[in-house]
Enzyme design. Structure first.
Site, PDB file in Angstrom:
ATOM      1  N   GLY A  12       0.825  -1.211   0.000  1.00 42.97           N
ATOM      2  CA  GLY A  12       0.000   0.000   0.000  1.00 42.97           C
ATOM      3  C   GLY A  12       0.852   1.251   0.000  1.00 42.97           C
ATOM      4  O   GLY A  12       1.729   1.404   0.851  1.00 42.97           O
ATOM      5  N   SER A  13       0.592   2.171  -0.937  1.00 45.80           N
ATOM      6  CA  SER A  13       1.386   3.401  -1.014  1.00 45.80           C
ATOM      7  C   SER A  13       0.569   4.622  -0.613  1.00 45.80           C
ATOM      8  O   SER A  13       0.769   5.713  -1.131  1.00 45.80           O
ATOM      9  CB  SER A  13       1.962   3.571  -2.421  1.00 45.80           C
ATOM     10  OG  SER A  13       0.924   3.778  -3.361  1.00 45.80           O
ATOM     11  N   GLY A  14      -0.375   4.445   0.321  1.00 44.85           N
ATOM     12  CA  GLY A  14      -1.105   5.579   0.875  1.00 44.85           C
ATOM     13  C   GLY A  14      -0.255   6.296   1.917  1.00 44.85           C
ATOM     14  O   GLY A  14       0.974   6.170   1.945  1.00 44.85           O
ATOM     15  N   PHE A  15      -0.912   7.044   2.795  1.00 49.78           N
ATOM     16  CA  PHE A  15      -0.179   7.823   3.794  1.00 49.78           C
ATOM     17  C   PHE A  15       0.681   6.930   4.693  1.00 49.78           C
ATOM     18  O   PHE A  15       1.834   7.252   4.975  1.00 49.78           O
ATOM     19  CB  PHE A  15      -1.151   8.641   4.646  1.00 49.78           C
ATOM     20  CG  PHE A  15      -1.723   9.812   3.922  1.00 49.78           C
ATOM     21  CD1 PHE A  15      -0.909  10.865   3.528  1.00 49.78           C
ATOM     22  CD2 PHE A  15      -3.075   9.885   3.618  1.00 49.78           C
ATOM     23  CE1 PHE A  15      -1.423  11.968   2.867  1.00 49.78           C
ATOM     24  CE2 PHE A  15      -3.602  10.976   2.951  1.00 49.78           C
ATOM     25  CZ  PHE A  15      -2.775  12.022   2.576  1.00 49.78           C
ATOM     26  N   GLY A  16       0.113   5.797   5.144  1.00 50.49           N
ATOM     27  CA  GLY A  16       0.862   4.923   6.052  1.00 50.49           C
ATOM     28  C   GLY A  16       2.034   4.245   5.370  1.00 50.49           C
ATOM     29  O   GLY A  16       3.179   4.307   5.832  1.00 50.49           O
ATOM     30  N   VAL A  80      -2.043  -7.356  -4.545  1.00 45.37           N
ATOM     31  CA  VAL A  80      -1.868  -8.403  -3.532  1.00 45.37           C
ATOM     32  C   VAL A  80      -3.211  -9.089  -3.311  1.00 45.37           C
ATOM     33  O   VAL A  80      -4.242  -8.430  -3.195  1.00 45.37           O
ATOM     34  CB  VAL A  80      -1.341  -7.783  -2.227  1.00 45.37           C
ATOM     35  CG1 VAL A  80      -1.332  -8.810  -1.104  1.00 45.37           C
ATOM     36  CG2 VAL A  80       0.055  -7.203  -2.444  1.00 45.37           C
ATOM     37  N   GLU A 172     -17.962  18.062   2.694  1.00 44.35           N
ATOM     38  CA  GLU A 172     -17.163  18.727   1.667  1.00 44.35           C
ATOM     39  C   GLU A 172     -17.788  18.574   0.284  1.00 44.35           C
ATOM     40  O   GLU A 172     -17.873  19.547  -0.481  1.00 44.35           O
ATOM     41  CB  GLU A 172     -15.729  18.175   1.688  1.00 44.35           C
ATOM     42  CG  GLU A 172     -14.928  18.742   2.858  1.00 44.35           C
ATOM     43  CD  GLU A 172     -13.699  17.943   3.240  1.00 44.35           C
ATOM     44  OE1 GLU A 172     -12.966  18.389   4.137  1.00 44.35           O
ATOM     45  OE2 GLU A 172     -13.465  16.865   2.660  1.00 44.35           O
ATOM     46  N   ALA A 317      -5.683  10.524   8.083  1.00 45.75           N
ATOM     47  CA  ALA A 317      -4.352  10.534   7.482  1.00 45.75           C
ATOM     48  C   ALA A 317      -3.239  10.684   8.516  1.00 45.75           C
ATOM     49  O   ALA A 317      -2.235   9.960   8.448  1.00 45.75           O
ATOM     50  CB  ALA A 317      -4.273  11.641   6.428  1.00 45.75           C
TER      51      ALA A 317
END
Lengths: 434, 434
Positions: A12-16, A80, A172, A317
């Site tokens: 996973g290439s998100g914030f974490g 994955v 939003e 986030a």
């Protein structure tokens, strides 16, 4: 520990995941970052792509660019599908296996329909760039279709947008769609008046933005109302179909239903056979490791971390970023044989939600802010949080332009969105001709 | 002329159609601009979207925005499928009819495969934003797949890009792809060396850029060669399939074949039953009207206008824009009962093609320019020709960023592009691990 340099796989290439990878850039290990896309996405501004204010490239950057120059780092674009914890390998969709010594799971969350999976085909969600582009196309197409419709009921339906879920994303989207209709599009059509657009924000709970102070929730409801949004709290959505939804006993015909209600973690707990919280997230130890698997960590929305008093940390986030950095430091220490940092502690700097042009609510440290000050804080913080200079510059330029012109620069409909046939009568076009 | 205000229908919102519409903004007529998309596209920079340098929204602007404030103007997003010249109506895909008193056809051209329509499914073309995004995804995906391939022949094939057609678009794509591989992507992969990327530019004629002076053609060939492009002139492509093409007797395996060879006009001539030139364009009179139909005009790439000595005017944006403005002025005069302008005359200010960073060729007035000076002229002219201030600003920001960083900001691959299964062995990933 293996004799060779240990293999660390981050999924996973998100914030974490990106925070973990960046913390491991100089570590003597073979690090692989796997994601099914090639980019890191700044999700907090995704609603602005969905409402034609920003382009995808303004808020997304290639993972390879962000991790450039780290010779211990490999980026792999692949999906994955499981974990083999016995042999310690990540399983990929194409059948390959990716062996690991340490594994960091940062796969995030998806929207949950509370058991009503049949709603999924009718309601749109906002998690990925594709989602945002699909919503953008649906919104813009609704106005184009309404312009050409000769059936007043159908026009009214097309220009009704129902948003389910009164959290930050729902607030939003509702505020921005109302502004889009009332300012940007207001002068652009011949047969319809976009100012008559109906935006309905449905929240089953008693108030919007339940994570905020009640006074800020009340301010948000007032601010949305002043933009023309119908805020409907205290009633649950009972059904969603292709032309609208049932809010309690009331029928709301809508051109689009946007689902911003509950999320559920992606299936990492199932992959691991680990204990999961109610939303499917992996219950983790105080160092973010998975119980019984000190070599596996789960961070961000895919993890359930006890934040005190039995309540898990929220799916935000900053939680994911801090956990990623923590696990990165922990693994760096472990690989180097140094003493490891102790338990993860979340430093809560606050949270924010933007309502529209120059209006927002924010909790920053102990302060409760609302209105223009909160919006200014929101704008600055989000510009600074963007991951690279180029994104900051482009978002700044786009925002400045939109501020002065009330315009939205990414109002693009391509041919494909016309694939669905218009439900129009076969006759000469005459209605509302200029 | 009808007693009521006359109805003018313009089909196509490209350079020609938009110029005609803008010339008719203040005219006492009911003007309708029909296009199957909702935007005007600045095609000369489309190759930069295809090579990840610009975002779609940087070079496309909603037609409604460009024609805002004209109360006589209606914008209709719909697909035209034919013309009924007897009753004077445009036929739309959904069955509706759009009546006209005057009709302006500006539907442009599509790529022609010289009778080999079976090549269409294997070769990619560059006419629309979707085309550009498809090429961008294919290019970026080829590098991601090559990175994961354990078969050297397949890696080499994936990193070979064959471009057919040595006109400006082919030259621009070849130069930009070579630069993308050799600068932007050079440091970003672990297992492959993007600098080994092979770009083959195939031109059946004797030289590139045949519309330019032979000295400039030679300069372009040299400049491309210095970027590592293999320029192959004088041999025709004999076959295209899913894994490459036959250039004469030679097989070139390629990860993508980009087709920039001949174009053919969209089927307006067939709609009208009018006489067509060899490329399907409508042969028009000196005022751009269709013979026998003084109420119908054809402009831009869909028209064949005798430019003197029996040669038609070239399919360039300035021709379309000038013809659109001419027909707009003509109709304005006719509607007002004033004397009409005479025959259309093309004012040829020159033409340009960019080869890469800081290199271009240009004919401006009587001058032949090449190298940095030509590139500077190209950059300035294209910035100034962009239709609105917002596009100019964003393109300028993106170009400046790319100039200093050698980066490409729109390197985005979404999940969908992974739909095609990777042709990879089922084994552990080990090759080239960092």
């Amino acid at each position: 520990m293996p004799a060779d340099r240990p293999r660390i796989v981050i999924v996973g290439s998100g914030f974490g995941g990106m925070a973990a990878a960046r913390a491991l850039r100089r570590v003597s290990a073979k690090v692989t970052l796997v994601d099914r896309t090639n980019h890191h996405l700044f999700q907090p501004l995704l609603y602005q792509v969905a409402t034609a204010a920003l382009s995808p490239a303004d808020i997304a950057t290639a993972n390879r660019v962000l991790l450039r120059g780290s010779s211990n780092m490999r980026v792999l674009m692949a999906e994955v599908t499981g974990i083999d914890t016995a042999t310690r390998a990540v399983l990929l969709r194409d059948g390959r296996r990716l062996p690991y010594d340490y594994l960091v799971l940062a796969t995030g969350a998806a929207y949950s329909f509370f058991g009503h999976d049949e709603w999924r085909e009718h309601a749109m969600v906002l998690k990925s760039l594709e989602d945002a582009l699909a919503i953008r196309a649906r919104l813009l197409d609704a106005f184009e279709r309404a312009e050409q419709s000769s059936d007043p009921a159908e026009t009214r339906r097309l220009l009704t947008f129902a948003i389910v879920g009164g959290g930050p994303t729902g607030v939003e989207l509702a505020g921005t769609i109302a502004e889009l209709a009332r300012t940007t599009l207001a002068r652009d059509f011949t047969c319809i008046d976009p100012q008559g657009t109906r935006v309905v924000l449905c929240e089953a709970g008693e108030r919007l933005l339940s994570a905020f102070d009640p006074a800020l929730s009340a301010y948000a409801a007032d601010a949305l109302a002043s933009l023309g949004v119908e805020v409907r709290t205290g009633t649950a959505v009972e059904a969603i179909d292709s032309t609208g939804l049932m809010l309690g006993e009331e029928r709301i015909d809508a051109g689009a239903v946007l689902w911003c209600a509950g999320t559920e973690a992606r299936p990492a707990a199932r992959w691991l056979g680990a204990e999961a919280a109610r939303n499917g997230a992996v219950q983790v130890e105080t160092d973010c490791s998975v119980p019984g698997h000190p070599e596996i960590f789960a961070i961000g929305d895919v993890a359930s971390f006890d934040g005190g008093e039995g309540r898990p940390l929220p799916g935000l986030a900053p939680v994911a970023k801090q956990q990623g950095a923590h696990v990165g430091r922990l693994l760096a220490a472990r690989v180097a044989g140094r003493s490891e940092p102790g338990a993860f502690r979340y430093r809560d700097h606050g949270t924010m939600a933007v309502i529209g042009r120059a209006r927002a609510v924010a909790r920053l440290g102990g302060m409760q802010l609302k209105g223009f000050v909160a919006w200014l804080a929101w704008s600055l913080v989000h510009l600074l949080l963007l991951v690279d200079f180029r994104s900051r510059l482009l978002v700044y330029v786009n925002w400045s332009w939109a501020w002065f012109t009330y315009g939205r620069g990414a109002r693009l409909l391509m041919r494909e969105t016309q694939a669905a046939p218009h439900s129009l009568p076969t006759d000469e076009i005459g209605i509302g001709e200029p």
